[in-house]
Write a protein that holds these residues in place. Structure first.
Motif, PDB file in Angstrom:
ATOM      1  N   GLU A 278       5.120  13.932  10.432  1.00  0.00           N
ATOM      2  CA  GLU A 278       4.666  12.865  11.315  1.00  0.00           C
ATOM      3  C   GLU A 278       4.466  11.577  10.524  1.00  0.00           C
ATOM      4  O   GLU A 278       3.962  11.598   9.392  1.00  0.00           O
ATOM      5  CB  GLU A 278       3.352  13.287  11.978  1.00  0.00           C
ATOM      6  N   ASP A 279       4.850  10.458  11.104  1.00  0.00           N
ATOM      7  CA  ASP A 279       4.696   9.160  10.451  1.00  0.00           C
ATOM      8  C   ASP A 279       3.269   8.665  10.684  1.00  0.00           C
ATOM      9  O   ASP A 279       3.007   7.836  11.566  1.00  0.00           O
ATOM     10  CB  ASP A 279       5.720   8.167  10.992  1.00  0.00           C
ATOM     11  N   LEU A 280       2.346   9.169   9.868  1.00  0.00           N
ATOM     12  CA  LEU A 280       0.935   8.856  10.054  1.00  0.00           C
ATOM     13  C   LEU A 280       0.596   7.497   9.445  1.00  0.00           C
ATOM     14  O   LEU A 280       1.054   7.165   8.350  1.00  0.00           O
ATOM     15  CB  LEU A 280       0.068   9.940   9.405  1.00  0.00           C
ATOM     16  N   ARG A 281      -0.235   6.739  10.132  1.00  0.00           N
ATOM     17  CA  ARG A 281      -0.779   5.489   9.610  1.00  0.00           C
ATOM     18  C   ARG A 281      -2.180   5.796   9.071  1.00  0.00           C
ATOM     19  O   ARG A 281      -3.182   5.638   9.757  1.00  0.00           O
ATOM     20  CB  ARG A 281      -0.838   4.430  10.704  1.00  0.00           C
ATOM     21  N   VAL A 282      -2.211   6.256   7.817  1.00  0.00           N
ATOM     22  CA  VAL A 282      -3.465   6.756   7.253  1.00  0.00           C
ATOM     23  C   VAL A 282      -4.498   5.644   7.147  1.00  0.00           C
ATOM     24  O   VAL A 282      -5.697   5.850   7.391  1.00  0.00           O
ATOM     25  CB  VAL A 282      -3.202   7.384   5.870  1.00  0.00           C
ATOM     26  N   LYS A 283      -4.062   4.440   6.822  1.00  0.00           N
ATOM     27  CA  LYS A 283      -5.006   3.329   6.680  1.00  0.00           C
ATOM     28  C   LYS A 283      -5.691   3.026   7.993  1.00  0.00           C
ATOM     29  O   LYS A 283      -6.899   2.742   8.041  1.00  0.00           O
ATOM     30  CB  LYS A 283      -4.265   2.100   6.161  1.00  0.00           C
ATOM     31  N   ASN A 284      -4.954   3.086   9.084  1.00  0.00           N
ATOM     32  CA  ASN A 284      -5.558   2.835  10.395  1.00  0.00           C
ATOM     33  C   ASN A 284      -6.429   4.012  10.837  1.00  0.00           C
ATOM     34  O   ASN A 284      -7.479   3.815  11.478  1.00  0.00           O
ATOM     35  CB  ASN A 284      -4.471   2.588  11.437  1.00  0.00           C
ATOM     36  N   MET A 285      -6.013   5.225  10.506  1.00  0.00           N
ATOM     37  CA  MET A 285      -6.768   6.402  10.921  1.00  0.00           C
ATOM     38  C   MET A 285      -8.123   6.490  10.232  1.00  0.00           C
ATOM     39  O   MET A 285      -9.084   7.015  10.804  1.00  0.00           O
ATOM     40  CB  MET A 285      -5.957   7.669  10.617  1.00  0.00           C
ATOM     41  N   THR A 286      -8.208   5.997   8.999  1.00  0.00           N
ATOM     42  CA  THR A 286      -9.447   6.106   8.220  1.00  0.00           C
ATOM     43  C   THR A 286     -10.239   4.807   8.217  1.00  0.00           C
ATOM     44  O   THR A 286     -11.068   4.595   7.330  1.00  0.00           O
ATOM     45  CB  THR A 286      -9.119   6.517   6.787  1.00  0.00           C
ATOM     46  N   ALA A 302     -20.427  10.179  11.839  1.00  0.00           N
ATOM     47  CA  ALA A 302     -19.412  11.167  12.216  1.00  0.00           C
ATOM     48  C   ALA A 302     -18.015  10.676  11.844  1.00  0.00           C
ATOM     49  O   ALA A 302     -17.180  11.454  11.372  1.00  0.00           O
ATOM     50  CB  ALA A 302     -19.492  11.449  13.711  1.00  0.00           C
ATOM     51  N   LYS A 303     -17.749   9.384  12.061  1.00  0.00           N
ATOM     52  CA  LYS A 303     -16.437   8.845  11.705  1.00  0.00           C
ATOM     53  C   LYS A 303     -16.227   8.860  10.196  1.00  0.00           C
ATOM     54  O   LYS A 303     -15.108   9.105   9.720  1.00  0.00           O
ATOM     55  CB  LYS A 303     -16.307   7.408  12.225  1.00  0.00           C
ATOM     56  N   ALA A 304     -17.284   8.626   9.425  1.00  0.00           N
ATOM     57  CA  ALA A 304     -17.158   8.683   7.964  1.00  0.00           C
ATOM     58  C   ALA A 304     -16.811  10.088   7.503  1.00  0.00           C
ATOM     59  O   ALA A 304     -15.988  10.281   6.595  1.00  0.00           O
ATOM     60  CB  ALA A 304     -18.449   8.203   7.314  1.00  0.00           C
ATOM     61  N   GLY A 305     -17.423  11.107   8.137  1.00  0.00           N
ATOM     62  CA  GLY A 305     -17.074  12.484   7.799  1.00  0.00           C
ATOM     63  C   GLY A 305     -15.640  12.821   8.166  1.00  0.00           C
ATOM     64  O   GLY A 305     -14.953  13.526   7.425  1.00  0.00           O
ATOM     65  N   LEU A 306     -15.183  12.317   9.322  1.00  0.00           N
ATOM     66  CA  LEU A 306     -13.793  12.544   9.719  1.00  0.00           C
ATOM     67  C   LEU A 306     -12.835  11.862   8.730  1.00  0.00           C
ATOM     68  O   LEU A 306     -11.795  12.425   8.362  1.00  0.00           O
ATOM     69  CB  LEU A 306     -13.555  12.013  11.125  1.00  0.00           C
ATOM     70  N   ASN A 307     -13.175  10.659   8.286  1.00  0.00           N
ATOM     71  CA  ASN A 307     -12.328   9.966   7.312  1.00  0.00           C
ATOM     72  C   ASN A 307     -12.216  10.751   6.016  1.00  0.00           C
ATOM     73  O   ASN A 307     -11.136  10.848   5.420  1.00  0.00           O
ATOM     74  CB  ASN A 307     -12.895   8.577   7.035  1.00  0.00           C
ATOM     75  N   ARG A 308     -13.327  11.324   5.566  1.00  0.00           N
ATOM     76  CA  ARG A 308     -13.284  12.137   4.341  1.00  0.00           C
ATOM     77  C   ARG A 308     -12.409  13.364   4.533  1.00  0.00           C
ATOM     78  O   ARG A 308     -11.671  13.773   3.628  1.00  0.00           O
ATOM     79  CB  ARG A 308     -14.704  12.546   3.935  1.00  0.00           C
ATOM     80  N   GLY A 309     -12.471  13.975   5.723  1.00  0.00           N
ATOM     81  CA  GLY A 309     -11.629  15.135   5.990  1.00  0.00           C
ATOM     82  C   GLY A 309     -10.152  14.782   6.001  1.00  0.00           C
ATOM     83  O   GLY A 309      -9.312  15.548   5.508  1.00  0.00           O
ATOM     84  N   ILE A 310      -9.814  13.622   6.560  1.00  0.00           N
ATOM     85  CA  ILE A 310      -8.408  13.198   6.580  1.00  0.00           C
ATOM     86  C   ILE A 310      -7.907  12.941   5.166  1.00  0.00           C
ATOM     87  O   ILE A 310      -6.825  13.396   4.769  1.00  0.00           O
ATOM     88  CB  ILE A 310      -8.253  11.947   7.460  1.00  0.00           C
ATOM     89  N   LEU A 311      -8.682  12.207   4.381  1.00  0.00           N
ATOM     90  CA  LEU A 311      -8.249  11.861   3.026  1.00  0.00           C
ATOM     91  C   LEU A 311      -8.244  13.076   2.112  1.00  0.00           C
ATOM     92  O   LEU A 311      -7.485  13.112   1.144  1.00  0.00           O
ATOM     93  CB  LEU A 311      -9.166  10.773   2.465  1.00  0.00           C
ATOM     94  N   ASP A 312      -9.090  14.069   2.399  1.00  0.00           N
ATOM     95  CA  ASP A 312      -9.116  15.271   1.568  1.00  0.00           C
ATOM     96  C   ASP A 312      -7.813  16.042   1.670  1.00  0.00           C
ATOM     97  O   ASP A 312      -7.438  16.766   0.743  1.00  0.00           O
ATOM     98  CB  ASP A 312     -10.286  16.164   1.992  1.00  0.00           C
ATOM     99  N   ASN A 313      -7.075  15.889   2.775  1.00  0.00           N
ATOM    100  CA  ASN A 313      -5.794  16.574   2.941  1.00  0.00           C
ATOM    101  C   ASN A 313      -4.613  15.764   2.414  1.00  0.00           C
ATOM    102  O   ASN A 313      -3.470  16.222   2.515  1.00  0.00           O
ATOM    103  CB  ASN A 313      -5.572  16.904   4.419  1.00  0.00           C
ATOM    104  N   THR A 314      -4.857  14.575   1.887  1.00  0.00           N
ATOM    105  CA  THR A 314      -3.859  13.737   1.197  1.00  0.00           C
ATOM    106  C   THR A 314      -2.526  13.666   1.946  1.00  0.00           C
ATOM    107  O   THR A 314      -1.484  14.079   1.424  1.00  0.00           O
ATOM    108  CB  THR A 314      -3.615  14.250  -0.233  1.00  0.00           C
ATOM    109  N   PRO A 315      -2.496  13.122   3.177  1.00  0.00           N
ATOM    110  CA  PRO A 315      -1.215  13.066   3.911  1.00  0.00           C
ATOM    111  C   PRO A 315      -0.180  12.170   3.236  1.00  0.00           C
ATOM    112  O   PRO A 315       1.018  12.476   3.248  1.00  0.00           O
ATOM    113  CB  PRO A 315      -1.623  12.533   5.287  1.00  0.00           C
ATOM    114  N   HIS A 316      -0.610  11.068   2.644  1.00  0.00           N
ATOM    115  CA  HIS A 316       0.363  10.183   1.987  1.00  0.00           C
ATOM    116  C   HIS A 316       0.963  10.843   0.753  1.00  0.00           C
ATOM    117  O   HIS A 316       2.164  10.720   0.493  1.00  0.00           O
ATOM    118  CB  HIS A 316      -0.311   8.867   1.604  1.00  0.00           C
TER     119      HIS A 316
END
Length: 328
Positions: A278-286, A302-316
């Motif tokens: 998927e062409d994820l826009r990680v900067k916008n998502m976090t 809650a959004k800060a915790g979600l951002n940490r979860g997204i970045l922990d999976n290193t999509p880029h």
């Protein structure tokens, strides 16, 4: 290709490498400040070729700069050229070059003609560095090509040497295997269309390490308040040791995350003919939900915790690894 190994310098060599790392940081900052000043005053863009003349004059006057190998200082200026080129390239995501802080990772670059490597056994080898001599490193994998450059760096877990190697590898023919689509998530690290179950990344910290990290962060907060109120903001020795302990835990967590990412991308590239992601826009998502003073956000924690979860999976990083592993 890059090859990274664990370096084992002697105490004297480690002390000298530490000084060289701070000198390289100073050369980068001074060169960047000079470029910014000249462009602001005259509209002229300095390059490494012009700054090397100033570097030669400075080495004749400053002993701490003369102790650094000249090739390393020249490599720092060449890296600054590349940083500016990446910034000005319309298709490159890099931003403008920034000043390096003291807490940044120390690194000393060397060109390929200034270093040499010799093998001692199946597990050990040595690299010869200018003004330093032979330094041992763990030969965890063969070089597999012609040595082009080397970079010695230090992270919270120790010293490392990274070699740039010309392997001569070319893209291989398609393997004829079926393709797959991969969906990256938070609770589910990766779901492959050809699998019946999701692939989950193991916890990057054990329960004991998480408790240890929480305790260290609470201790650091108390020490920071004390330094700000009673020590004019100066860090004590205990506070620096606390920061070092936190950095070691974070570095260990980063290694485990990188290990899972490499295993996942390598397995997908070997077992499939093509991989669609998927062409994820990680900067916008976090992006933070903090908002502004006039329009404060909601659910910020809650959004800060979600951002940490997204970045922990290193999509880029997974996308980057797929881009170079799949053709090979």
């Amino acid at each position: 290709m890059g090859r990274r190994y664990r370096l084992y310098p002697t105490p004297g060599q480690a002390e000298r490498l530490t000084g060289w790392g701070h000198t390289c940081r100073a050369v980068w900052n001074v060169a960047l400040a000079q470029r910014q000043f000249v462009y602001a005053q005259r509209g002229t863009r300095l390059r490494a070729a012009g700054q090397c003349r100033h570097l030669t004059e400075a080495r004749a006057e400053l002993d701490w700069l003369a102790s650094l190998p000249a090739q390393s200082a020249q490599q720092v200026l060449a890296h600054l050229d590349r940083a500016y080129d990446n910034w000005r390239h319309p298709d490159h995501p890099a931003g403008p070059p920034r000043f390096k802080k003291r807490r940044n990772e120390l690194s000393v670059p060397f060109p390929g003609q200034a270093v040499a490597v010799r093998k001692l056994s199946n597990r050990w080898a040595e690299v010869r560095l200018p003004k330093l001599g032979w330094v041992r490193f763990r030969l965890s994998r063969p070089l597999g090509g012609v040595l082009r450059n080397a970079t010695v760096s230090r992270d919270p877990l120790g010293w490392h040497v990274a070699f740039g190697v010309a392997t001569g590898a070319r893209p291989v023919a398609p393997n004829g295997l079926p393709g797959c689509g991969v969906d990256f998530g938070v609770a589910c690290s990766a779901y492959v269309s050809t699998d019946s179950a999701p692939r989950l990344m193991p916890s990057t910290l054990t329960e004991g390490e998480r408790r240890r990290l929480r305790g260290l962060e609470h201790r650091l907060a108390r020490q920071f308040r004390w330094a700000r109120r009673y020590n004019r903001g100066r860090y004590s020795g205990r506070m620096r040791r606390t920061i070092a302990e936190i950095a070691r835990l974070r570095a260990r967590q980063t290694r485990r995350r990188a290990d899972f990412t490499h295993k996942l991308t390598t397995d997908l590239a070997k077992r499939h003919g093509w991989v669609g992601i998927e062409d994820l826009r990680v900067k916008n998502m976090t992006r933070s939900a903090k908002g502004t003073a006039l329009a404060p956000g909601r659910g910020v924690t809650a959004k800060a915790g979600l951002n940490r979860g997204i970045l922990d999976n290193t999509p880029h990083e997974r996308r980057r690894q797929h881009a170079y592993k799949a053709p090979r």
